[in-house]
Design a protein around this motif. Structure first.
Motif, PDB file in Angstrom:
ATOM      1  N   ALA A  31       1.032  -0.894  -0.175  1.00 61.62           N
ATOM      2  CA  ALA A  31      -0.092   0.090   0.125  1.00 61.62           C
ATOM      3  C   ALA A  31       1.028   0.908   0.245  1.00 61.62           C
ATOM      4  O   ALA A  31       2.248   0.821   0.336  1.00 61.62           O
ATOM      5  CB  ALA A  31      -1.064   0.139   1.416  1.00 61.62           C
ATOM      6  N   THR A  32       0.153   2.302  -0.385  1.00 68.75           N
ATOM      7  CA  THR A  32       1.197   3.648  -0.014  1.00 68.75           C
ATOM      8  C   THR A  32      -0.261   4.461   0.451  1.00 68.75           C
ATOM      9  O   THR A  32      -1.231   4.744   0.438  1.00 68.75           O
ATOM     10  CB  THR A  32       1.502   4.117  -1.581  1.00 68.75           C
TER      11      THR A  32
ATOM     12  N   SER B 239      -6.314   3.029   6.867  1.00 68.69           N
ATOM     13  CA  SER B 239      -7.328   2.854   5.456  1.00 68.69           C
ATOM     14  C   SER B 239      -7.669   1.365   6.008  1.00 68.69           C
ATOM     15  O   SER B 239      -7.312   0.446   6.454  1.00 68.69           O
ATOM     16  CB  SER B 239      -6.007   2.475   4.812  1.00 68.69           C
TER      17      SER B 239
ATOM     18  N   GLY C 128      -7.791  -1.129   2.138  1.00 68.94           N
ATOM     19  CA  GLY C 128      -7.474  -0.534   0.102  1.00 68.94           C
ATOM     20  C   GLY C 128      -8.041   0.932   0.369  1.00 68.94           C
ATOM     21  O   GLY C 128      -7.522   1.039  -0.755  1.00 68.94           O
TER      22      GLY C 128
ATOM     23  N   TRP D 290      -6.850   6.797   2.708  1.00 66.16           N
ATOM     24  CA  TRP D 290      -6.095   7.146   3.929  1.00 66.16           C
ATOM     25  C   TRP D 290      -7.258   8.599   4.224  1.00 66.16           C
ATOM     26  O   TRP D 290      -7.047   9.356   4.057  1.00 66.16           O
ATOM     27  CB  TRP D 290      -4.490   7.417   4.544  1.00 66.16           C
TER      28      TRP D 290
END
Length: 407
Positions: free
Chosen positions: A119-120, A153, A156, A159
């Motif tokens: 994830a980012t 989050s 997925g 955020w």
């Protein structure tokens, strides 16, 4: 001059005997004479930091033969000096020594790339330090040192900041599996010359209520950081600046000292065994230890002598092994340390990932099944005084990486 092969063969590598933890504080870090450092290295045989201090003292004193022997030990245990340091040593050596060192330095610096991007986190989260996951909802939580907030989050998705009221710098995080509570440590890691405003201690966030429901106060002047939780809900938190480990029993309103000043110089990651009777601690400068919780006795976690055990930031218990993020080693790496049947020593060590080109600095994370989710590109170097972003090197998105741990 002995050959490199002979020097390597002369290194006795075997399981070190268990012994009491020798204790370390700020004064320990001031030892600079060779005799004192030799004694310190005997007290902390698995500390690469101490080995480097001894090497530098030997070089400064012109004791080149002893220094060469120390370099062989460093490299045999997986440590690598910087290219600039290697060049400096080659310049200091005579022709025979330079040829000998050249064969050692010429070995390939191995990169092990075993993780993938999971994830980012967007750049507006700023300095992300660690992670926790709720296995029931799939929610992933991330602490931010500079934003003073907790980000989440779900599944997925995007955020978002939770807006924790009166929080200071958030670093450590852990989930209580008994009730789903998310605990975060709120403190002041010393980014600025002025004290950081905000609550000092542990903040309990209830995801079901979407609110803070508990606060556990820390002693004045302390800096709560890495967190671990015992099966009965007892919380342990390290203060890497003061060298203290605190704990809070279920229902406690304030932290109490579990391991006092003078035991560890810079305690970081913590891991509790299933029964709650033993606490593993990594001292960033001096190595690994285990605390017998009922008695409070601290012991060195002895290893087989194959790798150094200092420079560990994050620590987790996975089956019969400890998983350690060793960002204070050169090269940086993540290792699996298999414990003995009694859990009081390390039987073997295996590098899971090392010098990944995608890294800047691997930081904290969380175990999810048989994988480690961790911060892959720590961004401490992108913030200056008071946590202000560096205009010439602004923070970017934070990568969460997934590393399979195997068995």
């Amino acid at each position: 001059m002995v050959s490199l092969a002979a020097a390597l063969a002369s290194l006795a590598v075997g399981k070190a005997s268990a012994e009491d933890w020798a204790g370390a504080d700020a004064e320990t870090g001031q030892i600079a004479d060779i005799a004192g450092l030799v004694r310190l290295a005997a007290r902390f045989p698995d500390s690469g930091s101490v080995a480097l201090r001894l090497l530098n003292a030997q070089l400064a004193a012109g004791e080149m033969t002893a220094a060469l022997q120390k370099i062989v030990v460093l490299y045999s245990r997986g440590y690598r000096l910087s290219a600039a340091s290697e060049e400096r040593l080659l310049d200091m050596a005579d022709a025979d020594q330079a040829a000998w060192l050249g064969s050692l330095f010429g070995r390939e610096r191995q990169s092990i790339e075993a993780s993938t991007v999971f994830a980012t986190i967007p750049a507006n989260a700023l300095l992300v330090e660690s992670l926790a996951q709720d296995p029931q909802s799939g929610a992933l939580y991330a602490t931010s040192v500079v934003s003073h907030d907790l980000f989440v989050s779900v599944g997925g998705g995007e955020w978002r900041a939770l807006g924790l009221r009166d929080a200071a710098a958030l670093t450590g995080i852990v989930r209580d599996p008994r009730n789903g509570m998310i605990w975060v440590s709120s403190g002041d890691p010393g980014l600025g010359s002025e004290p950081l405003p905000g609550f000092r201690g542990l903040i309990g966030y209830n995801p079901a209520k979407g609110a803070i429901v508990r606060r556990i106060a820390a002693p004045e002047g302390s800096n709560p950081s890495d967190l671990a939780i015992a099966p009965d809900g007892t919380l342990y938190v390290s203060d890497g600046l003061a060298g203290v480990i605190y704990r809070a029993a279920p229902g406690a309103e304030s932290l109490e000292v579990a391991v006092p000043v003078g035991t560890f110089r810079s305690p970081q990651g913590l891991a509790v065994v299933r029964g709650g009777k033993r606490l593993y601690v990594c001292d960033y400068r001096y190595g690994l230890a285990w605390v017998d919780v009922p008695s409070g006795k601290v012991n060195r976690l002895s290893g087989p002598g194959l790798q150094y055990l200092d420079g560990i930031d994050g620590l987790w218990l996975h089956g019969d092994a400890l998983i350690a993020v060793q960002n204070g080693n050169r090269p940086m790496r993540i290792v699996r340390l298999v414990l003995s049947s009694d859990g009081k020593s390390i039987e073997s060590a295996r590098v899971l990932e090392q010098a990944n080109p995608a890294w800047t600095e691997p930081l904290g994370g969380t175990l999810v099944g048989d994988q480690l989710l961790y911060i892959g590109n720590g961004q401490w170097n992108r913030f200056g005084e008071g946590g202000a972003p560096d205009p010439d090197n602004p923070p970017g998105p934070t990568q969460i990486r997934a590393l399979p741990l195997g068995k």
